[in-house]
Design a protein around this motif. Sequence first.
Motif: not given
Length: 218
Positions: A43-47, A98-99, A122-123, A127-129
């Motif tokens: 996920l790139d936030v502020g792409c 996105p959830d 939120a980040f 974030l997955a393990p």
Amino acid sequence: MTPLSRRILHALDRFHAARPWDHNAHFHPWILRQLPTRVGSALDVGCGSGDLARLLAARAGRVHGIDADPAITARARESTPPSAPVTYTVADAPAGLPDHAYDAITCVAVLHHLPFTEALTAFRDRLAPGGTLVIVGVHRAQSPVDHLLALASVPLNIVMALLKNRGRRAARPVAMSARTRPADMTFSEIVREARAVLPGARLRRRLLWRYTLVWHRR
């Protein structure tokens, strides 16, 4: 600020307006080095125009870029090959994230526009393990170290502008249609609040008026 300082800053502004280069893209190779060779999702936030998202697609099964600006998001879609595993969404962060869980989350020069602690939370939650969060941000200079790094960045900035524009015709200065919001948090404040949300996060001051944050979720 003295009149001489103002004249110097105005001269530098004119110089760089004629020889623009992307300070944030300069950090993209470093960002990629912080990530595993292959990840399932990113996920790139502020792409923005999607430059980093397209780079992430070379090592991620799927990439999602989000940005609050509809025009620049449309440009990102146009610049991305249809075969690339990249999707873009117009959304505000952190509320519009996105959830989903991601193996890598990146955020470049955007965090100072967001509610800091809420965004980091939120980040973290998305974030997955085993995943990696990489942030390149800007902070308000306060300490002697901050001012020394800022001073050292001036000649480096000039050299980089000359190198990256070598062989190109000088562009006419273009007036900015909108001003970016200046950073209001100092580096020490960023470190304190970030480590409260992301225990063990690695933060470093950088040249070119940036800092970096890397955090691995266990």
